[in-house]
Design an enzyme around this catalytic site. Structure first.
Site, PDB file in Angstrom:
ATOM      1  CG  MET A  18      20.239  18.260  76.799  1.00  0.00           C
ATOM      2  SD  MET A  18      20.393  17.231  75.340  1.00  0.00           S
ATOM      3  CE  MET A  18      19.540  15.782  75.883  1.00  0.00           C
ATOM      4  CG  HIS A  59      14.058  15.521  86.216  1.00  0.00           C
ATOM      5  ND1 HIS A  59      15.127  15.259  87.042  1.00  0.00           N
ATOM      6  CD2 HIS A  59      14.424  15.104  84.974  1.00  0.00           C
ATOM      7  CE1 HIS A  59      16.083  14.690  86.335  1.00  0.00           C
ATOM      8  NE2 HIS A  59      15.699  14.595  85.068  1.00  0.00           N
ATOM      9  CD  GLU A  60      13.455  18.055  93.595  1.00  0.00           C
ATOM     10  OE1 GLU A  60      12.554  18.777  93.135  1.00  0.00           O
ATOM     11  OE2 GLU A  60      14.329  18.480  94.383  1.00  0.00           O
ATOM     12  CG  HIS A  90      17.653  18.754  85.414  1.00  0.00           C
ATOM     13  ND1 HIS A  90      16.506  18.172  84.939  1.00  0.00           N
ATOM     14  CD2 HIS A  90      18.641  18.400  84.569  1.00  0.00           C
ATOM     15  CE1 HIS A  90      16.782  17.509  83.836  1.00  0.00           C
ATOM     16  NE2 HIS A  90      18.068  17.616  83.582  1.00  0.00           N
ATOM     17  CB  SER A 114      13.854  14.765  80.471  1.00  0.00           C
ATOM     18  OG  SER A 114      14.698  15.562  81.258  1.00  0.00           O
TER      19      SER A 114
HETATM   20  O1  PAF Z   1      22.926  15.271  80.490  1.00  0.00           O
HETATM   21  C1  PAF Z   1      22.497  16.114  79.673  1.00  0.00           C
HETATM   22  O2  PAF Z   1      21.415  16.705  79.859  1.00  0.00           O
HETATM   23  C2  PAF Z   1      23.310  16.433  78.427  1.00  0.00           C
HETATM   24  O3  PAF Z   1      23.958  15.306  77.960  1.00  0.00           O
HETATM   25  C3  PAF Z   1      24.295  17.591  78.624  1.00  0.00           C
HETATM   26  C4  PAF Z   1      25.363  17.267  79.654  1.00  0.00           C
HETATM   27  C5  PAF Z   1      23.543  18.845  79.048  1.00  0.00           C
HETATM   28  C6  PAF Z   1      25.007  17.890  77.303  1.00  0.00           C
HETATM   29  O4  PAF Z   1      24.120  18.221  76.304  1.00  0.00           O
END
Ligand code: PAF
Length: 285
Positions: free
Chosen positions: A30, A34-35, A37, A186
């Protein structure tokens, strides 16, 4: 890196990749990267030929409008981070293309979504499961990556992939933490320095649970009493739930046998945080 906004353009790119026999790693997000991801993207880069990242602040998984509106949006810096981490395609759809006017189909993973986050955020997992199902259909990944921090979400997505016969491997990678131990999220961006220090009680509580099990205390009630006392002692943190569960079913366990998962959710000021960790009994030789 290609930035793609429309479903048609994404479909064209995906079918080109598949025709060329490429494997696809997928990291749905979404944004406000950050680190945590970035570690998923780097891992996808190592495992597969091409990495697709999606950024979509999914309205159906928020139960409070305020939370949705306040969710950080920083596409410019996110796309730089994605590019640096080796993303081939950044998919950024708008809400109308994901949920057109006549949208009326939803996915619910019933049993796994009932408790914990499901109880305190009604409708949340239906929103997550629905959007992830749509994204899986669009991206057709070989492997999809999720963080262990959102343990219930990760388990639900594994289950939906199995139940709906997606030919996708769902990989769940360990929680990435700041140096202090705070789980990356986040939402941390909304914490003051003082609140960040207060929030450390969550990781300390997880460590304490692990320590107690190592000392042969396997009764969940005793471990949770200690965890809750610790959280209460940090003045600015209000626990929403704490639980010790079976990692596969997410049902509470009364005793820790081999491995269990500790789930925590708490409010720090107006920010809701979750964290979790595995606890293991001592191995018998
Ligand atoms: O974990 C997340 O950022 C959200 O729940 C996802 C998996 C992208 C679904 O919107």
């Amino acid at each position: 890196m290609k930035l793609i906004r429309s479903i048609q353009a994404l479909r064209r790119e995906i079918s080109r990749l598949r025709k060329n026999g490429k494997t696809i790693g997928f990291v749905p997000t979404m944004g406000a990267l950050h680190e945590g991801h970035l570690s998923l993207i780097r891992r996808a880069r190592r495992d597969t030929d091409q990495v697709v990242v999606s950024i979509f602040v999914n309205p159906t998984q928020f139960n409070q409008k305020k939370d949705l509106l306040g969710y950080p949006r920083r596409l410019r810096s996110d796309s730089v981070l994605c590019q640096k981490a080796g993303t081939a395609i950044l998919f950024v759809p708008d809400a109308r293309s994901i949920y057109p006017e006549n949208f009326q189909t939803h996915v619910a993973v019933e049993q796994l979504g009932r408790r914990w986050e499901g109880q305190f955020r009604p409708g949340h997992f239906q929103g997550v499961a629905t959007v992830v199902t749509k994204l899986f259909n669009l991206v057709e990944p070989t492997i999809a990556y999720f963080g262990q921090k959102d343990a219930q979400q990760a388990r639900i997505i594994q289950q939906l992939a199995e139940d709906l016969n997606f030919d996708i491997r769902v990989k769940v990678l360990p929680t990435i933490r700041e140096k202090s131990g705070l789980a990356m999220s986040s939402r941390n961006k909304r914490l003051s320095e003082k609140q960040k220090t207060g929030a450390l009680v969550l990781v300390n509580a997880l460590r304490e649970a692990g320590r107690l099990v190592q000392l042969n205390e396997v009764r969940s009630s005793v471990i949770l009493a200690r965890v809750n006392r610790l959280i209460r002692s940090a003045g600015q943190v209000r626990s929403e739930y704490s639980a010790i569960v079976d990692p596969a079913t997410l049902e509470p366990v009364s005793r820790v046998r081999t491995t269990a998962l500790v789930l925590l959710a708490a409010w720090v000021g107006s920010v809701r945080l979750i964290d979790c960790g595995f606890i293991h009994t001592k191995r018998k030789n």
